[in-house]
Design a protein around this motif. Structure first.
Motif, short mmCIF file in Angstrom:
data_model
loop_
_atom_site.label_atom_id
_atom_site.label_comp_id
_atom_site.label_asym_id
_atom_site.label_seq_id
_atom_site.Cartn_x
_atom_site.Cartn_y
_atom_site.Cartn_z
N TYR A 88 0.42 -1.09 0.10
CA TYR A 88 -0.05 0.11 0.12
C TYR A 88 0.64 1.21 0.12
CZ TYR A 88 -3.77 -3.34 1.21
OH TYR A 88 -4.49 -4.18 0.56
N ARG A 89 0.43 2.45 -0.70
CA ARG A 89 0.57 4.17 -0.40
C ARG A 89 1.19 4.41 0.94
NH1 ARG A 89 -2.12 4.33 -4.93
NH2 ARG A 89 -3.33 6.24 -3.31
N THR A 90 1.92 3.53 1.38
CA THR A 90 2.12 4.21 2.80
C THR A 90 3.27 5.22 2.72
OG1 THR A 90 3.76 2.98 3.76
CG2 THR A 90 1.54 1.84 3.73
N LEU A 91 3.12 6.29 3.86
CA LEU A 91 3.95 7.20 4.48
C LEU A 91 4.95 5.94 5.31
CD1 LEU A 91 2.80 10.35 5.58
CD2 LEU A 91 4.32 9.90 3.03
N PRO A 92 5.83 5.25 4.57
CA PRO A 92 6.49 4.50 5.53
C PRO A 92 7.73 4.94 6.36
CG PRO A 92 7.90 4.25 2.96
CD PRO A 92 6.69 5.70 3.42
N GLY A 93 7.85 5.95 7.58
CA GLY A 93 8.55 5.51 8.83
C GLY A 93 7.45 5.80 10.23
N ARG A 94 8.53 5.79 11.07
CA ARG A 94 7.73 5.92 12.07
C ARG A 94 7.09 6.81 12.18
NH1 ARG A 94 9.44 9.46 16.70
NH2 ARG A 94 8.94 7.83 17.77
N ASP A 95 7.31 8.27 11.43
CA ASP A 95 6.88 9.49 12.38
C ASP A 95 5.63 9.36 11.36
OD1 ASP A 95 8.94 10.59 13.86
OD2 ASP A 95 9.67 11.42 12.32
N HIS A 96 5.14 8.37 11.25
CA HIS A 96 4.14 8.47 10.13
C HIS A 96 2.92 7.40 10.37
CE1 HIS A 96 4.88 12.10 7.66
NE2 HIS A 96 6.20 11.24 7.72
N ARG A 97 3.43 6.34 11.07
CA ARG A 97 3.42 5.01 11.57
C ARG A 97 2.62 5.34 13.37
NH1 ARG A 97 7.17 1.93 10.35
NH2 ARG A 97 6.79 1.75 8.27
N ALA A 98 1.45 4.94 13.53
CA ALA A 98 0.79 5.04 14.74
C ALA A 98 0.28 3.79 15.08
CB ALA A 98 -0.10 5.38 15.58
N VAL A 99 0.20 3.44 16.31
CA VAL A 99 -0.58 2.07 16.64
C VAL A 99 -1.46 2.07 18.06
CG1 VAL A 99 1.30 1.54 18.07
CG2 VAL A 99 -0.08 -0.06 18.03
N THR A 100 -2.11 1.63 17.67
CA THR A 100 -3.89 2.07 18.85
C THR A 100 -4.82 0.63 19.12
OG1 THR A 100 -5.75 3.55 18.71
CG2 THR A 100 -5.44 2.37 16.75
N GLY A 101 -5.01 0.82 20.04
CA GLY A 101 -5.52 -0.45 21.17
C GLY A 101 -6.81 -0.04 22.19
N LYS A 102 -7.90 -1.35 22.13
CA LYS A 102 -8.16 -1.14 23.98
C LYS A 102 -8.57 -2.45 24.59
CE LYS A 102 -12.80 -2.33 26.01
NZ LYS A 102 -13.65 -3.03 25.27
N SER A 103 -8.39 -1.93 25.31
CA SER A 103 -7.88 -3.27 27.07
C SER A 103 -6.71 -4.00 25.77
CB SER A 103 -9.31 -3.81 26.46
OG SER A 103 -9.10 -5.47 28.21
N SER A 104 -6.41 -4.85 26.59
CA SER A 104 -5.22 -5.67 25.51
C SER A 104 -5.01 -4.95 24.43
CB SER A 104 -5.43 -7.65 25.40
OG SER A 104 -6.05 -8.33 26.55
N GLY A 105 -5.85 -4.68 24.28
CA GLY A 105 -5.12 -3.76 22.45
C GLY A 105 -4.37 -2.57 23.03
N GLY A 106 -5.07 -2.03 23.71
CA GLY A 106 -4.72 -1.12 24.72
C GLY A 106 -3.19 -1.18 25.31
N TYR A 107 -2.88 -2.18 25.58
CA TYR A 107 -2.04 -2.79 26.56
C TYR A 107 -0.61 -2.66 25.29
CZ TYR A 107 1.72 -5.52 28.36
OH TYR A 107 3.23 -6.39 29.06
N GLY A 108 -1.37 -3.61 24.35
CA GLY A 108 -0.18 -4.03 22.73
C GLY A 108 0.78 -2.93 22.20
#
Length: 347
Positions: A134-154
């Motif tokens: 996919y046409r991402t901006l492939p750097g950590r400054d343009h990438r996030a991780v999110t979740g709830k409960s155990s996903g929030g832990y992750g």
């Protein structure tokens, strides 16, 4: 049409990743994993444009097909996120829904000799695969991780363990502050083990696997604690060490291993504090009636983030009126905030 379905303004692709790292995992779980990848409206019309990416992690017992479940009078998260992007409420982004389910109900997104290499799977296989397809901006400054409960832990631990991969995070009622959110459950679980299984987790697991899940009192609570132990306190040979003894008291040497995986404790270590300071944005929220006391965990993690030296302007913290469930309406709020943070020139 509603309530059965909704037409998306963007597109949700159903993909499969053939994981090398999950082949031969200790639980015999599939190494071919489903992946949902959402591209925003206009993605196919601007073939030169690249987008930030947001990785969504599920809570305990979650697998990606559950994102498409429809509750009465409510829309599932992929539709809520699509409506947000379609309305122009956030900069367009690619959203990746990750599967890290195991036969124990979850992996906590960690590498463990008892479950498999799920942290490495996410960071070393899923992220590169998405960047390649996919046409991402492939750097950590343009990438996030999110979740709830155990996903929030992750989300919390993945950002701290792999700041070279993810540059922002959001946690909704994420597992943390284990002394408050986990330890209080030990006596009740020890009593159930004693009264129903002679104090033996092996006896519980054999019984659980022999019948329909959830048909006996305490099934999911006992399995959930075992799954956490498999993630936090497994020996190198895969032996799972439980954090409490036959009278529900913590086993000190095992409990220390759990606390080493507590995001609040981790945030106090120099290397993880540095990782947090590098984040372009950190969203922390929880319902103030959370049944697992994860509102206290949210407060403690927010304080730990501040103690680590993260500037207030990079942090969104909020307690709202809710329990642990039914808070999916919060997810697009964090998604929009993260998309804005990732789209800024400076964090």
């Amino acid at each position: 049409m509603l309530p059965w379905s909704a037409e998306l303004a963007g597109r949700l692709d159903h993909r499969v990743i053939d994981s090398t790292l999950l082949r031969g995992n200790p639980l015999g779980d599939p190494h071919e994993r489903p992946l949902l990848v959402y591209v925003p409206p206009g993605y196919d019309d601007e073939p030169e444009r690249r987008y930030p990416s947001l990785y969504v992690l599920l809570g305990y017992t979650g697998h990606v097909a559950m994102w498409l479940n429809r509750a009465p009078f409510r829309r599932p998260f992929p539709e809520l996120a699509d409506a947000m992007f379609a309305a122009g409420e956030a900069p367009p982004a690619i959203v990746v829904y990750v599967d890290a389910w195991t036969a124990l109900g979850g992996s906590q997104y960690l590498d463990s000799p008892a479950t498999g290499r799920y942290h490495s799977y996410l960071c070393e296989e899923v992220v590169p695969w998405v960047d390649a397809h996919y046409r991402t901006l492939p750097g950590r400054d343009h990438r996030a991780v999110t979740g709830k409960s155990s996903g929030g832990y992750g989300a919390m631990v993945t950002a701290m363990l792999a700041p070279h991969v993810f540059g922002a995070l959001a946690t909704h009622a994420g597992d943390a502050l284990f002394e408050v959110s986990m330890r209080h459950a030990f006596p009740g679980l020890a009593r159930r083990l004693r009264d129903m299984y002679g104090g033996s987790y092996d006896a519980f697991l054999a019984d659980f696997r022999s019948r329909l899940a959830g048909t006996r009192e305490g099934d999911l609570e006992l399995l959930e604690m075992y799954a956490y132990a498999a993630a936090y306190s497994a020996d190198e040979d895969g032996t799972v060490r439980m954090p409490f003894d036959d009278i529900g008291a913590p086993v000190p040497e095992v409990w220390r291993r759990w606390l080493a995986h507590d995001p609040v404790v981790m945030a106090g270590e120099p290397r993880y504090a540095e990782a947090l300071r590098s984040m372009r944005g950190i969203w922390v929220d929880a319902g103030h009636r959370d049944e697992y006391f994860l509102d206290f965990a949210a407060v403690a993690f927010r304080r730990a983030v501040a103690a680590a030296g993260v500037p207030d302007e990079r942090v969104h913290f909020e307690l709202f009126d809710a329990g642990h469930g039914g808070i999916e309406y919060r997810y697009p709020l964090a998604l929009a905030w993260l998309a804005r943070r990732l789209s800024e020139r400076n964090g």
